[in-house]
Design a protein around this motif. Structure first.
Motif, PDB file in Angstrom:
ATOM      1  N   ALA A   1      -6.045  -7.847   7.984  1.00 10.42           N
ATOM      2  CA  ALA A   1      -5.217  -9.018   7.697  1.00 10.42           C
ATOM      3  C   ALA A   1      -5.884 -10.278   8.232  1.00 10.42           C
ATOM      4  CB  ALA A   1      -3.828  -8.845   8.307  1.00 10.42           C
ATOM      5  N   CYS A   2      -6.417 -10.182   9.452  1.00 15.10           N
ATOM      6  CA  CYS A   2      -7.029 -11.358  10.078  1.00 15.10           C
ATOM      7  C   CYS A   2      -8.335 -11.732   9.389  1.00 15.10           C
ATOM      8  CB  CYS A   2      -7.259 -11.078  11.560  1.00 15.10           C
ATOM      9  SG  CYS A   2      -7.817 -12.524  12.465  1.00 15.10           S
ATOM     10  N   ALA A   3      -9.070 -10.710   8.946  1.00 13.38           N
ATOM     11  CA  ALA A   3     -10.336 -10.974   8.261  1.00 13.38           C
ATOM     12  C   ALA A   3     -10.103 -11.407   6.815  1.00 13.38           C
ATOM     13  CB  ALA A   3     -11.212  -9.721   8.298  1.00 13.38           C
ATOM     14  N   GLN A   4      -8.822 -11.441   6.406  1.00  9.45           N
ATOM     15  CA  GLN A   4      -8.438 -11.881   5.062  1.00  9.45           C
ATOM     16  C   GLN A   4      -9.138 -11.092   3.969  1.00  9.45           C
ATOM     17  OE1 GLN A   4      -6.965 -15.690   4.466  1.00  9.45           O
ATOM     18  NE2 GLN A   4      -7.838 -16.582   6.301  1.00  9.45           N
ATOM     19  N   LEU A   5      -8.971  -9.799   4.027  1.00 14.42           N
ATOM     20  CA  LEU A   5      -9.556  -8.936   3.003  1.00 14.42           C
ATOM     21  C   LEU A   5      -8.453  -8.264   2.189  1.00 14.42           C
ATOM     22  CD1 LEU A   5     -12.458  -7.270   5.001  1.00 14.42           C
ATOM     23  CD2 LEU A   5     -12.610  -9.098   3.318  1.00 14.42           C
ATOM     24  N   PRO A   6      -8.728  -8.046   0.908  1.00 17.86           N
ATOM     25  CA  PRO A   6      -7.747  -7.373   0.055  1.00 17.86           C
ATOM     26  C   PRO A   6      -7.868  -5.859   0.175  1.00 17.86           C
ATOM     27  CG  PRO A   6      -9.641  -8.051  -1.252  1.00 17.86           C
ATOM     28  CD  PRO A   6      -9.911  -8.491   0.174  1.00 17.86           C
ATOM     29  N   CYS A   7      -6.753  -5.171   0.211  1.00 24.21           N
ATOM     30  CA  CYS A   7      -6.768  -3.714   0.096  1.00 24.21           C
ATOM     31  C   CYS A   7      -5.350  -3.238  -0.149  1.00 24.21           C
ATOM     32  CB  CYS A   7      -7.329  -3.039   1.344  1.00 24.21           C
ATOM     33  SG  CYS A   7      -6.257  -3.161   2.774  1.00 24.21           S
ATOM     34  N   LEU A   8      -5.251  -1.990  -0.542  1.00 19.97           N
ATOM     35  CA  LEU A   8      -3.948  -1.381  -0.787  1.00 19.97           C
ATOM     36  C   LEU A   8      -3.734  -0.266   0.225  1.00 19.97           C
ATOM     37  CD1 LEU A   8      -1.370  -0.605  -2.310  1.00 19.97           C
ATOM     38  CD2 LEU A   8      -2.798   0.627  -3.955  1.00 19.97           C
ATOM     39  N   ILE A   9      -2.565  -0.280   0.866  1.00 16.57           N
ATOM     40  CA  ILE A   9      -2.174   0.782   1.790  1.00 16.57           C
ATOM     41  C   ILE A   9      -0.855   1.356   1.285  1.00 16.57           C
ATOM     42  CG2 ILE A   9      -1.573   1.309   4.189  1.00 16.57           C
ATOM     43  CD1 ILE A   9      -3.032  -1.462   4.814  1.00 16.57           C
ATOM     44  N   VAL A  10      -0.825   2.669   1.129  1.00 16.93           N
ATOM     45  CA  VAL A  10       0.398   3.312   0.653  1.00 16.93           C
ATOM     46  C   VAL A  10       1.000   4.133   1.783  1.00 16.93           C
ATOM     47  CG1 VAL A  10       1.370   4.941  -1.007  1.00 16.93           C
ATOM     48  CG2 VAL A  10      -0.509   3.425  -1.696  1.00 16.93           C
ATOM     49  N   ASN A  11       2.263   3.910   2.078  1.00 20.18           N
ATOM     50  CA  ASN A  11       2.980   4.695   3.081  1.00 20.18           C
ATOM     51  C   ASN A  11       4.118   5.461   2.403  1.00 20.18           C
ATOM     52  OD1 ASN A  11       4.362   5.783   5.233  1.00 20.18           O
ATOM     53  ND2 ASN A  11       4.755   3.846   6.282  1.00 20.18           N
ATOM     54  N   VAL A  12       3.940   6.771   2.295  1.00 22.33           N
ATOM     55  CA  VAL A  12       5.009   7.621   1.761  1.00 22.33           C
ATOM     56  C   VAL A  12       5.764   8.155   2.985  1.00 22.33           C
ATOM     57  CG1 VAL A  12       5.539   9.611   0.298  1.00 22.33           C
ATOM     58  CG2 VAL A  12       3.524   8.208  -0.194  1.00 22.33           C
ATOM     59  N   GLN A  13       6.769   7.392   3.391  1.00 18.17           N
ATOM     60  CA  GLN A  13       7.418   7.632   4.688  1.00 18.17           C
ATOM     61  C   GLN A  13       8.094   8.999   4.827  1.00 18.17           C
ATOM     62  OE1 GLN A  13       9.836   3.879   5.966  1.00 18.17           O
ATOM     63  NE2 GLN A  13       9.551   3.829   3.758  1.00 18.17           N
ATOM     64  N   ARG A  14       8.010   9.546   6.037  1.00 11.20           N
ATOM     65  CA  ARG A  14       8.790  10.719   6.408  1.00 11.20           C
ATOM     66  C   ARG A  14       9.740  10.331   7.545  1.00 11.20           C
ATOM     67  NH1 ARG A  14       4.083  14.702   8.563  1.00 11.20           N
ATOM     68  NH2 ARG A  14       5.369  15.318  10.324  1.00 11.20           N
ATOM     69  N   GLY A  15      10.611  11.237   7.901  1.00 14.99           N
ATOM     70  CA  GLY A  15      11.561  10.951   8.972  1.00 14.99           C
ATOM     71  C   GLY A  15      10.894  10.981  10.324  1.00 14.99           C
ATOM     72  N   GLY A  16      11.120   9.968  11.122  1.00 11.91           N
ATOM     73  CA  GLY A  16      10.528   9.874  12.448  1.00 11.91           C
ATOM     74  C   GLY A  16      11.618   9.806  13.481  1.00 11.91           C
ATOM     75  N   PRO A  17      11.278   9.350  14.689  1.00  7.23           N
ATOM     76  CA  PRO A  17       9.925   9.011  15.162  1.00  7.23           C
ATOM     77  C   PRO A  17       9.140  10.259  15.530  1.00  7.23           C
ATOM     78  CG  PRO A  17      11.573   8.516  16.852  1.00  7.23           C
ATOM     79  CD  PRO A  17      12.308   9.083  15.683  1.00  7.23           C
ATOM     80  N   GLY A  18       7.944  10.060  16.109  1.00  5.47           N
ATOM     81  CA  GLY A  18       7.107  11.183  16.500  1.00  5.47           C
ATOM     82  C   GLY A  18       6.635  11.946  15.289  1.00  5.47           C
ATOM     83  N   LEU A  19       6.386  13.248  15.475  1.00 10.23           N
ATOM     84  CA  LEU A  19       6.018  14.077  14.339  1.00 10.23           C
ATOM     85  C   LEU A  19       7.169  14.141  13.367  1.00 10.23           C
ATOM     86  CD1 LEU A  19       3.967  17.081  15.732  1.00 10.23           C
ATOM     87  CD2 LEU A  19       3.334  15.559  13.883  1.00 10.23           C
ATOM     88  N   GLY A  20       8.382  14.061  13.929  1.00 10.73           N
ATOM     89  CA  GLY A  20       9.577  13.944  13.109  1.00 10.73           C
ATOM     90  C   GLY A  20       9.775  15.121  12.193  1.00 10.73           C
ATOM     91  N   THR A  21      10.003  14.804  10.934  1.00  2.71           N
ATOM     92  CA  THR A  21      10.233  15.833   9.927  1.00  2.71           C
ATOM     93  C   THR A  21       9.437  15.449   8.695  1.00  2.71           C
ATOM     94  OG1 THR A  21      11.883  16.712   8.407  1.00  2.71           O
ATOM     95  CG2 THR A  21      12.320  14.553   9.314  1.00  2.71           C
ATOM     96  N   ILE A  22       9.189  16.389   7.822  1.00  5.68           N
ATOM     97  CA  ILE A  22       8.439  16.042   6.618  1.00  5.68           C
ATOM     98  C   ILE A  22       9.364  15.584   5.499  1.00  5.68           C
ATOM     99  CG2 ILE A  22       6.464  17.503   7.183  1.00  5.68           C
ATOM    100  CD1 ILE A  22       7.622  19.622   5.330  1.00  5.68           C
ATOM    101  N   GLN A  23      10.669  15.494   5.809  1.00  2.00           N
ATOM    102  CA  GLN A  23      11.624  14.971   4.834  1.00  2.00           C
ATOM    103  C   GLN A  23      11.499  13.443   4.769  1.00  2.00           C
ATOM    104  OE1 GLN A  23      13.259  17.184   3.108  1.00  2.00           O
ATOM    105  NE2 GLN A  23      12.336  18.802   4.324  1.00  2.00           N
ATOM    106  N   PRO A  24      12.072  12.836   3.702  1.00  3.05           N
ATOM    107  CA  PRO A  24      11.893  11.392   3.509  1.00  3.05           C
ATOM    108  C   PRO A  24      12.604  10.533   4.557  1.00  3.05           C
ATOM    109  CG  PRO A  24      13.441  12.276   1.908  1.00  3.05           C
ATOM    110  CD  PRO A  24      12.843  13.452   2.616  1.00  3.05           C
TER     111      PRO A  24
END
Lengths: 357, 357, 357, 357
Positions: free
Chosen positions: D96-119
């Motif tokens: 962000a600071c270096a002002q570069l373009p990119c795409l980051i995808v976060n397919v969230q799971r339940g947290g915090p920690g290792l949490g669960t693999i559910q959404p």
């Protein structure tokens, strides 16, 4: 008054000996078949002597923590098994060059690659020829009993500090897992003495201590190497250890290290029952290797059979010792397979006795 | 029609040869004195052939990316210098055991430890005896000219695929940095052929391909090792390469690899000017080592002087080849110091000619 | 009898307080402007209390060592500065979910990215909204003097154990580097008590302790979250801390945390000299945030100016507290620039006093 | 002519869209519930477009490879799920600071920690308030259908390049795993255009391009921040996206993002059947957040119920938008539990309708 004997697993006996030797810190990462070392220390060490026991992020991290901690003049160590030891090769080369004492234990498994978790001896070359880069040597002790797993710990630390060099105990998974009776030494106190070279903060009465393995000027670096080589010559003169069993009248010599030497003794026994005079030569220090003793032996025997749990590694050093005086044959098993006494006797007859009759 | 000669630095010439060989991917991490390989490829490779060039997080990451990519049957490689190669030892053992082709380039610096950025040859043991754990071998080519830095790249890839084995080009910092005229080969297309063993997705007409270095059953693992050893016997039979210069009538043989062999040729020339008949024996493949050729040579000469930029490593293989037939002496320089022809001649006279007169 | 005052740098005073608090272990990695914490502890801690002080391979390794060590019920901690704290976000989320006590110190620098080594406050959001994934909170103490750098250490450990939660001390580079007189507490002994939940080996008289942040069953995981949220409600009820200076009769309130609050006090002083009645509201706990106190204050004042060394972060919490009752303005400096009292007064006049006249 | 519809899983549809968008490189590390992205790309991407697909050593390595590759002006991306995204926070701040373009995808799971693999949706704060250190923003798109998983990929790349900023697609495990019909776009060619700012080797006709996030001089660093803030103001002006359903005549508004918004629409439908006039407001860009639209809506409704799969995160932004004009209530589920329409309606009646009657 003799001390009581205890029945212990090799890895646990070694770990107990580490505590008793007054070791100050252990850094490691779990891997079969030596994880008991870390586990035993985690449970026992800190509460008994205050020793630091740390599971690092990886073997690379472990050996570099050993490097850093060794610089403080403390008794420090790591342990792992074959693939983990490979990951430490850069660090080991750094420690050797920086002339720091430490103990590294390799409880070998069958390789290469992930291999098998069964025992092996295929890290001989890595250990004594230099798995890492550059000209350095690891003073290497190869135990063949659980008792030696115990005894070699303090010996290793003493040699490490005497020569400011990393020392390797090269065991194998069978030794690590087998249970035998051992006599444990007394608890040594963790020393408070700080060696003159340790980097623990400059005091007013001396120059700054510097520990490094980097010297950009090639002539300075050559001098570092010349010092190292001089040290290695001293080690080769003073520290060669080996064991000979029934070699005085032997016609054939079985050469083996570690656990395999014990199997060879059984094989020699079977041979003598058949009238073949066989002795066993066991290098205890793999570096320095007992070239001279073996060379002398070559004058009085008909041949050597080197037996290893690998594809033939120490056999090169046996050949370098014998240097063509007598035949040197090899028998090896791989993948974690342990050769039997009968099999060894059979190979001896096939490769040497039969040949030479 | 002969192709034009170009004046190129060793590392850059090698990198150019990598592109021309149709290499598919390079994974590496910068380290002096070989960073030009990564730099050159970064600038040139992707845009010319679409080759993947990636600076990984570390040498450990690099070699494991090579492992993964090699599994797809592509021409893949890494390069580094001594400490970086030490970090790759676990990965190399895995690749060797998994029987995958790849190219590893070591542009050696003086060690051990961080050492110096000047050239060295002290990774001989690491390379040919097995820096990693377990019984495996690295087919090793040792160039002595910038032209060979170029030529050995495609040769290495061909050998790697022929035997499904990692191949090492063992160069040194001087070769990497020096400029010489080279003749470059034509551009090979990146192949689209997928080897039958590659893991690129199971097709309906065949069984699942599995690439692994793990076999928990010791008998299965012993079989893996027996296959490896059989392959190594084939390589030892077919792929020994060496160069002899003026050895026919020689009384003394200088043995050296890489750059040092060229200095030895100059020393041999000086010797002949003084009436001492000296030849030069240069192993080109360090593994498989030319034991037989050297052993034969031993019948007709008075002695050998092995010269290396280390504390004495290849000299063990020379002794194993000569096996006591004739004296084998050693002269080495360390820390990045390159021996001079005069110095070598002087050592020859001191250690062999004088002795034997 | 009053204890002697000592003149100390913020980072060193904090490190000294860590030793005096009987802390058991520190794991960290150097980064400006907080490296003095690790350095001071390395030199002083182990020899005085036996505390473990370890420089890990990275910040990722550090926080995971904190995670592991915290599981044993010991007083453990790490410290870093902004980018290093970002690397710890996964680990912090794990520790919070596993309900373990520990201390994390962030001596902020100007960001984002590598930013500058000058002070900043731009990690407010990261700290109190959850830099890591999932619903968790960091109980956060924001010192504004070197004395508070000292005092908050023991407070932090006590809160961490009371609520089994990670506690953050959020300082900045100026506080870490400035020297002030401090009164140090007495040395606390390192406790030998083992909390009932600690995983230090199952004893016969209790069930196995399990520390984990993983619950694959969503309903179990929802319960974990409900417990966490209940704990956070208790913390929000019991642990809100703030400081009000001259707020009783104030027309305008400057809101600021950490070092900036001290500059605001100077600015308020200048304002009162000009006849503008200004008070200063300083949140000491950033989480739990003093929403209620601020909301009450809103009834009696004309407006708020929130001042931060960032682009506007705490101001959102101020707005959530005031909830539209009165105007909330913001003034911020970035990149390591510290606002001056005059500048703040000027902004107050420009944005609020002038506007509202 | 309309294109054929395909039935695809969310993660695979997104991966397919990545290829079709002419993406140049993907660097990632597997984690449930988004591993299909890496798997699909590994099998499909390279052979179809020559795109580089690499499994890095870790999420830390992945995001730094994205950083490096983004500097060349290529379309590059990574994807992960909650804990993996936490590991990327340092890298994201750098990019962000270096002002570069990119795409980051976060397919969230339940947290915090290792949490669960559910959404889950508990990474809202991390995403929009700044999970990393320093003042930066992630332009964030929150899809609520598999079709939007497809459509937002190219949109994200376009926004990333337009503003030279990292763009996040914030999805969740349910969206990633569910199958829906999608219409795929045409294959875009991978562009050969090199942006003027890319560091791909200096040409003679321009100055050296430098990409960095470090400026030791605080005034230079403050200027970097002022530029960033100016960019964010532009984004806030131009790029706010949201969707309103039946809000014109509504008495109550359900506010929700992602998958939950669809459940809210069902709940609103049920409500209207009971005579309660309910609309749904769905922020599509989470940053920039539609403060203004929500604030306007507040003039005509009786109250808001914000529904999230977390403990209450976006609700803070809703409150900041509404700023006390009308009540803002919250209902959340955690640990991977998805709220039902009935449950939402029930909460609406309990918290708002009942209250306000």
């Amino acid at each position: 008054m003799k001390k009581e004997l205890k029945l212990m697993k090799g890895n646990e006996a070694l770990a107990e000996a580490v505590i008793l030797a007054g070791c100050d810190a252990y850094f490691g990462y779990p891997i079969t078949p030596q994880s008991e070392v870390l586990e035993y220390l985690s449970l026992e060490a800190t509460k008994r002597t205050g020793m630091v026991v740390l599971q690092a992020e990886s073997e690379v991290a472990s050996i570099n923590m050993v490097y850093g901690a060794a610089g403080t003049g403390k008794r420090v160590m790591t342990s792992s098994s074959s693939p983990g030891i490979s990951l430490m090769q850069e660090g080991i080369s750094y420690i050797a060059c920086a002339q720091l004492p430490c103990l590294i234990v390799n409880v070998q498994r069958g390789g290469p690659g992930l291999g098998t978790i069964q025992p092996g001896q295929a890290d001989y070359f890595q250990t004594v020829k230099g798995g890492g880069h550059g000209d350095y040597k690891l003073l290497t002790l190869a135990p063949s009993t659980v008792q030696e797993m115990v005894d070699f710990v303090d010996t290793a630390f003493q040699l490490a500090f005497k020569y400011r060099t990393p020392v390797m105990i090269l065991a194998d998974g069978a030794l690590g897992q087998m249970m035998e009776k051992v006599q444990l030494p007394d608890q040594k106190e963790r020393t408070k003495e700080i060696p003159a070279w340790a980097t623990v903060g400059k005091t007013k009465d001396r120059e700054r201590n510097i520990i490094t393995s980097l010297s950009l000027d090639p002539h300075v670096m050559e001098n570092v190497n010349l010092q190292l080589q001089e040290k290695y010559r001293t080690i080769e003169k003073n520290e060669v250890r080996y064991e000979m069993t029934d070699c005085e009248d032997a016609d054939y010599i079985l050469v083996a290290f570690g656990l395999v030497a014990r199997i060879c003794q059984k094989a020699a026994h079977l041979a003598r029952e058949k009238g073949i005079k066989v002795g066993v030569f066991r290098p205890i220090t793999l570096y320095p290797f007992p070239y001279e003793a073996l060379n002398k032996l070559a004058d009085n025997v008909k041949g050597f059979l080197d037996v290893e749990m690998n594809a033939g590694q120490m056999v090169e050093d046996v050949k370098l010792a014998v240097l063509g005086k007598k035949p040197v044959e090899f028998h090896g098993r791989m993948g974690g397979v342990i050769p039997s006494p009968e099999e060894i006797l059979h190979k001896l007859e096939e490769k040497l006795v039969g040949e030479l009759v």
